[in-house]
Design an enzyme around this catalytic site. Sequence first.
Site, PDB file in Angstrom:
ATOM      1  N   ASP A  13      -5.734  -4.942   1.298  1.00 64.53           N
ATOM      2  CA  ASP A  13      -5.239  -6.294   1.117  1.00 64.53           C
ATOM      3  C   ASP A  13      -6.081  -7.200   2.021  1.00 64.53           C
ATOM      4  O   ASP A  13      -6.788  -6.717   2.913  1.00 64.53           O
ATOM      5  CB  ASP A  13      -3.763  -6.353   1.513  1.00 64.53           C
ATOM      6  CG  ASP A  13      -3.207  -7.759   1.500  1.00 64.53           C
ATOM      7  OD1 ASP A  13      -3.317  -8.435   0.470  1.00 64.53           O
ATOM      8  OD2 ASP A  13      -2.682  -8.184   2.551  1.00 64.53           O
ATOM      9  N   ASP A  15      -5.281 -11.225   3.123  1.00 64.74           N
ATOM     10  CA  ASP A  15      -4.532 -12.112   4.022  1.00 64.74           C
ATOM     11  C   ASP A  15      -3.426 -11.344   4.733  1.00 64.74           C
ATOM     12  O   ASP A  15      -2.577 -10.711   4.092  1.00 64.74           O
ATOM     13  CB  ASP A  15      -3.923 -13.280   3.240  1.00 64.74           C
ATOM     14  CG  ASP A  15      -4.986 -14.220   2.690  1.00 64.74           C
ATOM     15  OD1 ASP A  15      -6.056 -14.329   3.315  1.00 64.74           O
ATOM     16  OD2 ASP A  15      -4.749 -14.839   1.630  1.00 64.74           O
TER      17      ASP A  15
END
Length: 211
Positions: A13, A15
């Site tokens: 991932d 952010d």
Amino acid sequence: MTGHESADFVLFDVDGTLMNAIANQRRMWATWAGRYGLDGDAVYEVALRTRPVDTFAEVAPDADPDECLALLHALEDEDVQIGTYDAFAGAAELLRALRPGSWALVTSNYEHRVRGRFARTGLPVPPLVVDATAVAEGKPSPAPYLRAASLLGARPERCLVVEDAPSGARAGRAAGMTVWTVNSPGPTPDSHRHFPTLAAAAPEILAFSGA
């Protein structure tokens, strides 16, 4: 897969996992919410767990979704240029240490913004970025992670997902992958292992990936 086996691929991932953009995201969503007379904090809580189109449908169901998206795009493109954010400690070193072609980014954002932010923070970008346009359903659906595995030619059980958010961890678990969470106070119900920081997880990620 257990924590003692090796993964062929690592799916990150962005952010909250590799990059700290929380203040920017809060500010951007507060601005967006203000245009529609909504509470910024409440909208941000929804945005944390859904793709933008799903956020609009939940918080502003009567608004024109194309108009909502156009405003968000404008705010995010501006943020790429003027926002203040940093890579988490150890992120750049970790990504550079992984074997080329053995890792990818899986994000609910858009690839051109990820590349712009990575360029500003010195993070390397892999050839594969699975973004919001790549799948019909975003996290917590397993679709984004399954798409990344397919494009890498990897079996799901040979993939390690590194996430910070419950919805992302749920997506990775549903995809049949090993899930480790970082940068949060504690594990989510869907994480196999948890580390308080990305830096703490980095040596384990490298060992797990066989790098």
